[in-house]
Design a protein around this motif. Structure first.
Motif, PDB file in Angstrom:
ATOM      1  N   VAL A  57     -15.520  -1.291 -24.965  1.00 28.25           N
ATOM      2  CA  VAL A  57     -15.095  -2.499 -25.839  1.00 28.25           C
ATOM      3  C   VAL A  57     -13.911  -3.094 -25.420  1.00 28.25           C
ATOM      4  O   VAL A  57     -13.037  -2.263 -24.838  1.00 28.25           O
ATOM      5  CB  VAL A  57     -15.062  -2.125 -27.411  1.00 28.25           C
ATOM      6  N   PRO A  58     -13.658  -4.370 -25.615  1.00 25.33           N
ATOM      7  CA  PRO A  58     -12.287  -5.044 -25.279  1.00 25.33           C
ATOM      8  C   PRO A  58     -11.269  -4.798 -26.246  1.00 25.33           C
ATOM      9  O   PRO A  58     -10.552  -5.992 -26.348  1.00 25.33           O
ATOM     10  CB  PRO A  58     -12.947  -6.399 -24.689  1.00 25.33           C
ATOM     11  N   LEU A  59     -11.179  -3.961 -26.970  1.00 20.89           N
ATOM     12  CA  LEU A  59     -10.166  -3.855 -27.960  1.00 20.89           C
ATOM     13  C   LEU A  59      -9.788  -2.508 -27.925  1.00 20.89           C
ATOM     14  O   LEU A  59     -10.201  -1.461 -27.891  1.00 20.89           O
ATOM     15  CB  LEU A  59     -10.969  -4.265 -29.398  1.00 20.89           C
ATOM     16  N   TYR A  60      -8.513  -2.436 -28.126  1.00 19.71           N
ATOM     17  CA  TYR A  60      -7.701  -0.961 -28.351  1.00 19.71           C
ATOM     18  C   TYR A  60      -6.713  -0.926 -29.282  1.00 19.71           C
ATOM     19  O   TYR A  60      -6.122  -1.937 -29.791  1.00 19.71           O
ATOM     20  CB  TYR A  60      -7.255  -0.551 -27.093  1.00 19.71           C
ATOM     21  N   ILE A  61      -6.563   0.140 -29.750  1.00 18.96           N
ATOM     22  CA  ILE A  61      -5.336   0.485 -30.986  1.00 18.96           C
ATOM     23  C   ILE A  61      -4.112   0.825 -29.982  1.00 18.96           C
ATOM     24  O   ILE A  61      -3.980   1.945 -29.254  1.00 18.96           O
ATOM     25  CB  ILE A  61      -5.591   1.505 -31.655  1.00 18.96           C
ATOM     26  N   ASN A  62      -3.114  -0.087 -29.988  1.00 17.40           N
ATOM     27  CA  ASN A  62      -1.952  -0.023 -29.037  1.00 17.40           C
ATOM     28  C   ASN A  62      -1.009   0.907 -29.644  1.00 17.40           C
ATOM     29  O   ASN A  62      -1.011   1.516 -30.713  1.00 17.40           O
ATOM     30  CB  ASN A  62      -1.337  -1.314 -28.833  1.00 17.40           C
TER      31      ASN A  62
END
Length: 359
Positions: A57-62
C-alpha cells in the motif's frame, strides 16, 4: 532525562493534534474531474515500488516514539495496527536505546507485535555505522530511516549544536548497511538541492517530511523555560512544495507532514510521491481510541484511496502522477519563485509516454 523528553514529545504532539485541523498547501492542489475517466474497482492495485522497495500500500505509519515505558506501549499499539492493516511502519528515534540499552524493548516490541511487517529503524545523522547496524538488528528492520532535524535540535534545550559532519555520516551509513537507507526531515522539508546531495551520498530514498503537520519547533519551544524561538514556528517548506521541488532531483521520494486524509495521500501521489505517511493523526487516534480505532481509521483510508483512484482512472499509485491537477495559492507562488513550471500539470493526462520526460 531522555525518557522524560520522549514523553514530553508525545504529550505536546498530542496537544497539537487536538487543535482543529487547519488549511495547508495540500489544499492548493485540485484534481481536474474527467467524468468518463473511471475504471472498475477490481482493476486498482495499491501496491507501490520505489528504490528497490515494494510495499502493498502507498501509506505508512511514520516515525514517532520509543525510549520510555509509556512510549513502549504506544509502539506496541502502533505496530499491532500496522500488522492488522498491512501498512509499513517506522520506529521513533532510537537514540534512547544507544544511551541506555534497558530501553531496547520499547523498540523491539514493534517486531514482536508485527513479525512479518515492513519496519523501518530510525537513527539520527550523528549515528555511526555500528549504531545503525545495531538499530537494524534490534528491529530486524527492512529499511533504515536517518532523520535530519537541525531546526528541532537548535530549539531543543539539550539539543545538538554541531551539524557539519552529518553528510559524511550519512554517506558512511548508506555504504555500510545492508538495507535501504531513507533520509527524512522531521517537518521542515527537503529542498531540491538537499535531495541532489543525498543522491550523491548514496541515499536510495528520501522522505521530504515538510511543514504542515506536527511542528517540532513548537514542541521544543514549549519545553523551554522561556519561549525564545517562537518566531521560528512555521519554518520550512510544505510537503507539496517539497514534492514539486523534487521533480528533477532523480531520487524517489516519500511524502509526510500535513497528511490529513485520503485526499491528501492522493495529492501527494499525484505530485510524485511513491507513498505518503502520517504520524500525528495516527498518534492521536491510538491514544484516544486504542488499536481498534486506529485499525478502523487506516482501513477506511485505504478503502477510500482505492475508491478515489477508481474515479480518477488510476490503476496504480504511479498512475496518479499522470492525472491532471491544478496548482494555485501560495504553492503556485512557491513554484514561480523556484522556477518550477506548472504549465502542463493541468493537461498531462493527454501527454504521451515518450514526451513525459520534458515535463
Amino acid at each position: 532525562m531522555i525518557a522524560e523528553r520522549k514523553d514530553d514529545h508525545v504529550r505536546f504532539a498530542h496537544e497539537q493534534q487536538r487543535r482543529p485541523a487547519g488549511a495547508n498547501e495540500f489544499d492548493d492542489v485540485t484534481f481536474i474531474h474527467h467524468a468518463l475517466a473511471g475504471i472498475d474497482r477490481a482493476e486498482v492495485s495499491l501496491a507501490t515500488r520505489f528504490g528497490g522497495i515494494e510495499w502493498p500500500v502507498p501509506l505508512y505509519i511514520n516515525a514517532m516514539t520509543g525510549g520510555s515505558e509509556m512510549t513502549g506501549r504506544i509502539n506496541r499499539d502502533l505496530a499491532t495496527a500496522a500488522r492488522e492493516t498491512g501498512v509499513p511502519i517506522a520506529s521513533g528515534s532510537m537514540s534512547a536505546y544507544f544511551a541506555d540499552a534497558a530501553t531496547a524493548d520499547t523498540f523491539r516490541v514493534m517486531r514482536r507485535q508485527n513479525p512479518d511487517g515492513f519496519i523501518m529503524a530510525n537513527v539520527n545523522a550523528n549515528a555511526t555505522v555500528d549504531k545503525a547496524r545495531r538499530a537494524i538488528d534490534l528491529l530486524q528492520a527492512n529499511a533504515l530511516q536517518i532523520h535530519v532535524n537541525c531546526v528541532q535540535e537548535t530549539v531543543m534545550p539539550e539539543g545538538d549544536r554541531s551539524f557539519g559532519a552529518w553528510a559524511t555520516a550519512i554517506e558512511k551509513i548508506a555504504a555500510g548497511v545492508d538495507v535501504p537507507v531513507i533520509v527524512k526531515e522531521v517537518g521542515f522539508g527537503l529542498s531540491r538541492e538537499t535531495l541532489l546531495r543525498l543522491g550523491d551520498l548514496g541515499v536510495r530514498v528520501a522522505d521530504v517530511a515538510g511543514r504542515g503537520g506536527t511542528d517540532f519547533a513548537r514542541i521544543e519551544n514549549d519545553r523551554r523555560d522561556r519561549a525564545d524561538y517562537s518566531y521560528l514556528l512555521g519554518w520550512g517548506q510544505s510537503t507539496p512544495a517539497c514534492l514539486l521541488d523534487a521533480r528533477d532531483a532523480g531520487l524517489p521520494v516519500l511524502a509526510s507532514g500535513g497528511v490529513r486524509n485520503p485526499l491528501d495521500v492522493l495529492r501527494a501521489l499525484a505530485l510524485g510521491a511513491a507513498a505518503a505517511g502520517a504520524s500525528g493523526l495516527f498518534l492521536r487516534t491510538v491514544l484516544e481510541h486504542g488499536v481498534p480505532g486506529l485499525v478502523a481509521l487506516i482501513a477506511t483510508w485505504l478503502d477510500q484511496l482505492a475508491a478515489l483512484m477508481t474515479v480518477l482512472g488510476a490503476r496504480t499509485p504511479a498512475d496518479l502522477a499522470r492525472c491532471d491537477v491544478l496548482i494555485g495559492g501560495s504553492l503556485a507562488t512557491f513554484c514561480a519563485r523556484r522556477d518550477i513550471s506548472l504549465t502542463r500539470f493541468g493537461t498531462r493526462s493527454g501527454v504521451t509516454a515518450d514526451s513525459e520526460g520534458d515535463m
